[in-house]
Scaffold this motif. Structure first.
Motif, PDB file in Angstrom:
ATOM      1  N   ASP A 190      55.051 -33.822 -20.008  1.00 41.92           N
ATOM      2  CA  ASP A 190      53.834 -33.017 -19.892  1.00 41.92           C
ATOM      3  C   ASP A 190      53.429 -32.842 -18.424  1.00 41.92           C
ATOM      4  N   ALA A 191      53.556 -33.931 -17.642  1.00 38.40           N
ATOM      5  CA  ALA A 191      53.232 -33.850 -16.209  1.00 38.40           C
ATOM      6  C   ALA A 191      54.183 -32.904 -15.498  1.00 38.40           C
ATOM      7  N   ASP A 192      55.446 -32.941 -15.869  1.00 34.07           N
ATOM      8  CA  ASP A 192      56.442 -32.042 -15.279  1.00 34.07           C
ATOM      9  C   ASP A 192      56.070 -30.593 -15.552  1.00 34.07           C
ATOM     10  N   ARG A 193      55.664 -30.321 -16.762  1.00 30.43           N
ATOM     11  CA  ARG A 193      55.268 -28.955 -17.123  1.00 30.43           C
ATOM     12  C   ARG A 193      54.043 -28.513 -16.316  1.00 30.43           C
ATOM     13  N   ALA A 194      53.063 -29.396 -16.194  1.00 29.69           N
ATOM     14  CA  ALA A 194      51.846 -29.057 -15.470  1.00 29.69           C
ATOM     15  C   ALA A 194      52.128 -28.820 -13.991  1.00 29.69           C
ATOM     16  N   LEU A 195      52.985 -29.632 -13.398  1.00 34.55           N
ATOM     17  CA  LEU A 195      53.357 -29.449 -11.992  1.00 34.55           C
ATOM     18  C   LEU A 195      54.059 -28.112 -11.787  1.00 34.55           C
ATOM     19  N   ALA A 196      54.991 -27.788 -12.688  1.00 32.10           N
ATOM     20  CA  ALA A 196      55.724 -26.529 -12.575  1.00 32.10           C
ATOM     21  C   ALA A 196      54.790 -25.332 -12.700  1.00 32.10           C
ATOM     22  N   GLU A 197      53.859 -25.403 -13.624  1.00 31.95           N
ATOM     23  CA  GLU A 197      52.909 -24.303 -13.804  1.00 31.95           C
ATOM     24  C   GLU A 197      52.009 -24.135 -12.586  1.00 31.95           C
ATOM     25  N   ASP A 198      51.794 -25.238 -11.872  1.00 29.22           N
ATOM     26  CA  ASP A 198      50.964 -25.199 -10.664  1.00 29.22           C
ATOM     27  C   ASP A 198      51.773 -24.822  -9.424  1.00 29.22           C
ATOM     28  N   GLY A 199      53.080 -24.599  -9.608  1.00 25.74           N
ATOM     29  CA  GLY A 199      53.938 -24.247  -8.486  1.00 25.74           C
ATOM     30  C   GLY A 199      54.224 -25.414  -7.555  1.00 25.74           C
ATOM     31  N   LYS A 200      54.151 -26.636  -8.066  1.00 28.36           N
ATOM     32  CA  LYS A 200      54.356 -27.834  -7.267  1.00 28.36           C
ATOM     33  C   LYS A 200      55.625 -28.571  -7.689  1.00 28.36           C
ATOM     34  N   VAL A 201      56.170 -29.341  -6.753  1.00 28.57           N
ATOM     35  CA  VAL A 201      57.280 -30.255  -7.032  1.00 28.57           C
ATOM     36  C   VAL A 201      56.890 -31.621  -6.501  1.00 28.57           C
ATOM     37  N   LEU A 202      56.873 -32.611  -7.359  1.00 31.89           N
ATOM     38  CA  LEU A 202      56.577 -33.994  -6.957  1.00 31.89           C
ATOM     39  C   LEU A 202      57.873 -34.662  -6.516  1.00 31.89           C
ATOM     40  N   LEU A 203      57.928 -35.061  -5.259  1.00 26.73           N
ATOM     41  CA  LEU A 203      59.109 -35.740  -4.703  1.00 26.73           C
ATOM     42  C   LEU A 203      58.765 -37.197  -4.463  1.00 26.73           C
ATOM     43  N   LEU A 204      59.496 -38.094  -5.119  1.00 27.32           N
ATOM     44  CA  LEU A 204      59.267 -39.528  -4.992  1.00 27.32           C
ATOM     45  C   LEU A 204      60.329 -40.121  -4.073  1.00 27.32           C
ATOM     46  N   LEU A 205      59.883 -40.746  -2.973  1.00 25.39           N
ATOM     47  CA  LEU A 205      60.795 -41.292  -1.973  1.00 25.39           C
ATOM     48  C   LEU A 205      61.030 -42.781  -2.179  1.00 25.39           C
ATOM     49  N   PHE A 206      62.267 -43.206  -1.952  1.00 27.27           N
ATOM     50  CA  PHE A 206      62.633 -44.623  -2.035  1.00 27.27           C
ATOM     51  C   PHE A 206      63.355 -45.016  -0.749  1.00 27.27           C
ATOM     52  N   ASP A 207      62.844 -46.058  -0.088  1.00 24.67           N
ATOM     53  CA  ASP A 207      63.422 -46.515   1.172  1.00 24.67           C
ATOM     54  C   ASP A 207      63.428 -48.042   1.184  1.00 24.67           C
ATOM     55  N   SER A 208      64.258 -48.628   2.047  1.00 21.98           N
ATOM     56  CA  SER A 208      64.316 -50.088   2.237  1.00 21.98           C
ATOM     57  C   SER A 208      64.596 -50.826   0.929  1.00 21.98           C
ATOM     58  N   LEU A 209      65.444 -50.252   0.105  1.00 20.42           N
ATOM     59  CA  LEU A 209      65.718 -50.844  -1.205  1.00 20.42           C
ATOM     60  C   LEU A 209      66.541 -52.126  -1.106  1.00 20.42           C
ATOM     61  N   GLU A 210      67.147 -52.385   0.050  1.00 22.77           N
ATOM     62  CA  GLU A 210      67.863 -53.657   0.225  1.00 22.77           C
ATOM     63  C   GLU A 210      66.904 -54.843   0.197  1.00 22.77           C
ATOM     64  N   ARG A 211      65.602 -54.583   0.317  1.00 23.94           N
ATOM     65  CA  ARG A 211      64.608 -55.655   0.307  1.00 23.94           C
ATOM     66  C   ARG A 211      64.093 -55.973  -1.084  1.00 23.94           C
ATOM     67  N   LEU A 212      64.667 -55.348  -2.092  1.00 20.84           N
ATOM     68  CA  LEU A 212      64.205 -55.564  -3.456  1.00 20.84           C
ATOM     69  C   LEU A 212      64.471 -56.978  -3.948  1.00 20.84           C
ATOM     70  N   ALA A 213      65.523 -57.610  -3.448  1.00 20.39           N
ATOM     71  CA  ALA A 213      65.892 -58.958  -3.894  1.00 20.39           C
ATOM     72  C   ALA A 213      66.683 -59.640  -2.792  1.00 20.39           C
ATOM     73  N   ASP A 214      66.893 -60.946  -2.941  1.00 21.90           N
ATOM     74  CA  ASP A 214      67.603 -61.727  -1.932  1.00 21.90           C
ATOM     75  C   ASP A 214      69.091 -61.864  -2.232  1.00 21.90           C
ATOM     76  N   ASP A 215      69.537 -61.336  -3.350  1.00 20.35           N
ATOM     77  CA  ASP A 215      70.950 -61.435  -3.703  1.00 20.35           C
ATOM     78  C   ASP A 215      71.423 -60.085  -4.216  1.00 20.35           C
ATOM     79  N   TRP A 216      72.736 -59.880  -4.127  1.00 17.72           N
ATOM     80  CA  TRP A 216      73.287 -58.592  -4.515  1.00 17.72           C
ATOM     81  C   TRP A 216      73.113 -58.316  -6.003  1.00 17.72           C
ATOM     82  N   GLY A 217      73.173 -59.335  -6.820  1.00 22.05           N
ATOM     83  CA  GLY A 217      72.984 -59.131  -8.252  1.00 22.05           C
ATOM     84  C   GLY A 217      71.621 -58.533  -8.556  1.00 22.05           C
TER      85      GLY A 217
END
Length: 493
Positions: free
Chosen positions: A168-195
């Motif tokens: 529903d949010a996707d539809r509302a954004l499209a009708e409003d002529g908007k695109v929501l872009l979600l950025l992800f950075d520094s993901l190596e800091r999510l945990a202390d081990d590779w697993g």
């Protein structure tokens, strides 16, 4: 072909170079000043919302561009100057990055707590996305706004409703002529081990793939090269190749790096007018400032860039061409084993070269003396090493064990230096600083030294010599660790 004849007053331009910003790692979401934004042509593609995966080494600009895109003012500046496709109607939010406020997204510590409660990473990222979408649309959330525990629990308990809300949010954004872009950075800091990193990252990437089927919701992931290489673990889910096919890289060519220096001079309060005069005389019109910031001309040729650098530092790194040409020598000695360079290294090298020249060769005819250039590379090597020690602490004990050796080295010579005590120290360094251990070595059930060599080759700290029997090291790492090479830049004593 005749190159442009640049004429720079040595003392004035030397002082301008001494004021180059000493940029450390971008450690926040605070945007840079407009005059600091240098946009290589390869990066324009990476900034487009159509490219989900952006790969970049340390210092290439992952966190920098996250901060630029997340801020309305700097993002519009980039869009205006580069005519970025897909930038109109863009609404940018951060899904994970360098912010400890625990508001836009849960911190790594909070994510660890949520996982410890039995919540899955899928629910965490969906809660983040849903919260951003509802905030922009000014809708009431079905959970408490600032309580990540409740938010994630609600999403986990209501998967169907969550999908419906997002659709529903996707539809509302499209009708409003908007695109929501979600950025992800520094993901190596999510945990202390590779697993742990693999599990949480894979869930985020799955969400990114799902969003590519939506009309008005997109994700962008700024990833280190070693995370992109995690094909057997992170990218195991169905259709993951669709994300990799659209991958962009934050590469810096030599002219791009020199452009960072020239952009500073172009906008310098002291020498900017003189630099712009030289630009115009060389046939490069920079035009009017955009919101107070001048941009380098898009038509500026490599010949023109080289002429400018040689006017600043002379044509040779010595009294003659025997020691090398300044234009190629600097970038060659600042590159890693894969030929990659970072703007941070060249900024430091030029600033240090200016300071050395000012203190020891003040009457020199150019802004930079060639000995200052050599010393600048030595200092840049030290900083690059401090960066890799911060991101990969396990590298430090391994390379310190090679001090005073001469590369290239055979595998037997490397492994003889890497005693069990040395390897234990390397693993302990990563654990003590809560950083990821060597990826291949920690996944190797036999823990063979060959895996450590492969890890260092992957990081571009080592590379095989032409005979495939020995391993060499680029100057950017070799010099700072006191490792010798015949004919190379001398390590500091």
């Amino acid at each position: 072909m005749n190159r442009p004849n640049w004429t720079f007053p040595a003392a004035d331009f030397r002082r301008a170079l001494m004021s180059l910003p000493v940029t450390q790692a971008w450690e926040s979401l605070d945007p840079p000043e407009l005059a600091q934004i240098c946009i290589p042509s390869a990066h324009a593609k990476a900034l487009s919302p159509d490219h989900t995966i952006v790969e970049g080494m340390r210092g290439a600009g992952k966190s920098f561009w996250t901060a630029v895109l997340a801020d309305d003012n700097t993002r519009r500046f980039v869009a205006d100057t580069e005519s970025l496709s897909g930038s109109a109607g863009l609404v940018v939010r951060v899904g994970f990055g360098l912010d400890l406020a625990d508001e836009q997204f849960p911190t790594a510590t909070r994510i660890g707590e949520l996982l410890g409660m039995g919540q899955g990473p899928d629910a965490i990222w969906r809660a983040v996305l849903l919260r951003h979408a509802f905030h922009y649309l000014k809708r009431d959330l079905p959970f408490a706004d600032r309580d990540w525990t409740e938010a994630v629990r609600w999403v986990a308990d209501h998967p169907g409703a969550t999908t419906g809300y997002l659709t529903d949010a996707d539809r509302a954004l499209a009708e409003d002529g908007k695109v929501l872009l979600l950025l992800f950075d520094s993901l190596e800091r999510l945990a202390d081990d590779w697993g742990g990193v693999r599990r949480i990252l894979a869930a985020a990437l799955k969400l990114g793939l799902e969003c590519r089927t939506r009309r008005a919701i997109r994700c962008k992931f700024f990833l280190r090269p070693d995370m992109v290489e995690e094909e057997d673990e992170v990218w195991r889910f169905a259709d993951s190749s669709k994300l990799l096919h659209a991958k962009a890289k934050l590469d810096w060519r030599p002219d791009d790096l020199y452009g960072v220096i020239l952009l500073h001079l172009l906008n310098s309060p002291s020498v900017g007018a003189e630099f712009r005069r030289n630009l115009e005389q060389s046939g490069n019109e920079c035009g009017q400032a955009i919101r107070g910031a001048y941009r380098l001309p898009r038509r500026m040729t490599s010949d023109s860039v080289r002429a400018a650098i040689e006017a600043l530092a002379g044509p040779w790194v010595g009294a003659s061409a025997r020691r090398g040409y300044t234009y190629t020598w600097i970038t060659t000695h600042l590159a890693d084993a894969k030929g990659r360079l970072s703007p941070r290294s060249i900024l430091l090298a030029f600033r240090q070269a200016a300071e050395w020249t000012d203190s020891r060769q003040r009457e020199h005819s150019c802004a930079l003396h060639y000995q200052g250039v050599q010393q600048g590379v030595v200092e840049a090597s030290k900083i690059r090493i401090s960066e890799i020690k911060e991101d990969y602490p396990w590298v430090d004990p391994l390379l310190r064990a090679l001090h005073d050796t001469t590369v290239p080295l055979s595998f037997d010579e490397l492994s003889a230096r890497w005693t069990p005590r040395c390897i234990d120290e390397a693993l302990a360094a990563a654990a003590n600083q809560r950083r990821l251990p060597p990826r291949r070595y920690s996944s190797d059930p036999l823990r063979k030294p060959h895996s450590l060599v492969d890890d260092l080759v992957e990081l571009a700290v080592l590379y095989q010599s032409e005979d495939k029997k020995r391993f060499n090291m680029p100057d950017i790492f070799r010099v700072g660790f006191g490792i010798k090479r015949k004919g190379g830049v001398r390590p500091p004593r």
